[in-house]
Design a protein around this motif. Structure first.
Motif, mmCIF file in Angstrom:
data_model
loop_
_atom_site.group_PDB
_atom_site.id
_atom_site.type_symbol
_atom_site.label_atom_id
_atom_site.label_comp_id
_atom_site.label_asym_id
_atom_site.label_seq_id
_atom_site.Cartn_x
_atom_site.Cartn_y
_atom_site.Cartn_z
ATOM 1 N N TRP A 40 0.834 -1.195 0.000
ATOM 2 C CA TRP A 40 0.000 0.000 0.000
ATOM 3 C C TRP A 40 0.872 1.248 0.000
ATOM 4 C CZ3 TRP A 40 -5.435 0.439 0.403
ATOM 5 C CH2 TRP A 40 -6.116 -0.770 0.490
ATOM 6 N N ILE A 41 1.917 1.215 0.808
ATOM 7 C CA ILE A 41 2.800 2.381 0.919
ATOM 8 C C ILE A 41 3.520 2.636 -0.403
ATOM 9 C CG2 ILE A 41 4.870 3.287 2.060
ATOM 10 C CD1 ILE A 41 3.912 1.672 4.579
ATOM 11 N N LEU A 42 4.079 1.580 -1.008
ATOM 12 C CA LEU A 42 4.808 1.749 -2.268
ATOM 13 C C LEU A 42 3.884 2.179 -3.405
ATOM 14 C CD1 LEU A 42 7.261 -1.301 -2.177
ATOM 15 C CD2 LEU A 42 7.780 1.103 -1.747
ATOM 16 N N LEU A 47 1.625 6.462 -6.735
ATOM 17 C CA LEU A 47 0.438 7.054 -7.352
ATOM 18 C C LEU A 47 0.235 8.489 -6.884
ATOM 19 C CD1 LEU A 47 -1.900 6.495 -9.256
ATOM 20 C CD2 LEU A 47 -3.199 5.616 -7.299
ATOM 21 N N TRP A 48 0.472 8.737 -5.619
ATOM 22 C CA TRP A 48 0.353 10.088 -5.056
ATOM 23 C C TRP A 48 1.303 11.051 -5.771
ATOM 24 C CZ3 TRP A 48 3.943 12.329 -1.245
ATOM 25 C CH2 TRP A 48 3.499 13.544 -0.707
ATOM 26 N N VAL A 70 -5.676 9.498 -2.302
ATOM 27 C CA VAL A 70 -4.918 8.239 -2.283
ATOM 28 C C VAL A 70 -4.031 8.179 -1.045
ATOM 29 C CG1 VAL A 70 -3.058 6.975 -3.453
ATOM 30 C CG2 VAL A 70 -4.974 7.871 -4.776
ATOM 31 N N MET A 71 -3.383 9.292 -0.733
ATOM 32 C CA MET A 71 -2.491 9.307 0.431
ATOM 33 C C MET A 71 -3.278 9.073 1.720
ATOM 34 S SD MET A 71 0.479 9.161 1.518
ATOM 35 C CE MET A 71 1.202 9.216 -0.083
ATOM 36 N N TRP A 72 -4.489 9.612 1.825
ATOM 37 C CA TRP A 72 -5.309 9.391 3.024
ATOM 38 C C TRP A 72 -5.701 7.920 3.147
ATOM 39 C CZ3 TRP A 72 -5.142 12.045 7.123
ATOM 40 C CH2 TRP A 72 -4.902 13.413 7.077
#
Length: 170
Positions: A40-42, A47-48, A70-72
């Motif tokens: 999710w982080i990568l 994407l962010w 997306v970051m949230w």
């Protein structure tokens, strides 16, 4: 893994009889949060960045807003991982092995050591990078793993501890 409590522990974990000596009372390593959410982080981070760059270059601020959305979502996944880490418990006594987990519902698996037939050590790449591993314990005839300790620090040593307690119990 943190230091094991002394055998004279007077307050055993919930559901463990007072007559049993607690050998390990722990939870997954704190990096469990990262190893569970690294995809999710990568992906979310990439994407962010792409959406922020695209929004700035094209003049469409809606893309940047989607990027922040997306970051949230990534932050929410990390928070859920931290809550999951807090509620997970690993217990090894001289008679049983226990794993407890669950955020909305609690699942507790408890297996007497005298019934253990199979031990499994699973170390995906992300856990190996940090020196972690997950241990599965099963009894005969089930065909599946019944107790799982996730993201254990120094998994080979912990596996040896479990084997030692199994040998003593049998």
């Amino acid at each position: 893994m943190s230091a094991s409590p002394s055998p004279s522990q007077t307050n055993p974990p919930a559901g463990v009889p007072r007559c049993e000596r607690v050998v390990v009372h722990d939870r997954p390593h704190v990096l469990f949060v990262l190893t569970g959410a690294y995809k999710w982080i990568l992906f979310g981070g990439a994407l962010w960045i792409l959406l922020l760059l695209a929004g700035g270059r094209t003049g469409y601020p809606v893309l940047a807003s989607i990027g922040w959305g997306v970051m949230w979502v990534v932050v929410a996944r990390i928070v859920v991982g931290m809550i999951d880490w807090v509620v997970r418990i690993h217990v090894l006594t001289d008679a049983r092995i226990v794993a407890q987990f669950g955020i909305l519902r609690t699942i507790k698996t408890d297996l007497p050591l005298r019934r253990v037939q199979h031990l499994v050590l699973v170390r995906p790449l992300i856990e190996r990078i940090f020196g972690l591993g997950s241990i599965g314990v099963a009894s005969a005839g089930t065909g599946s793993i019944e107790v799982v300790w996730r993201a254990v620090d120094r998994p080979q040593e912990v596996l040896a501890q479990i084997r030692e307690q199994i040998t003593r119990a049998v």
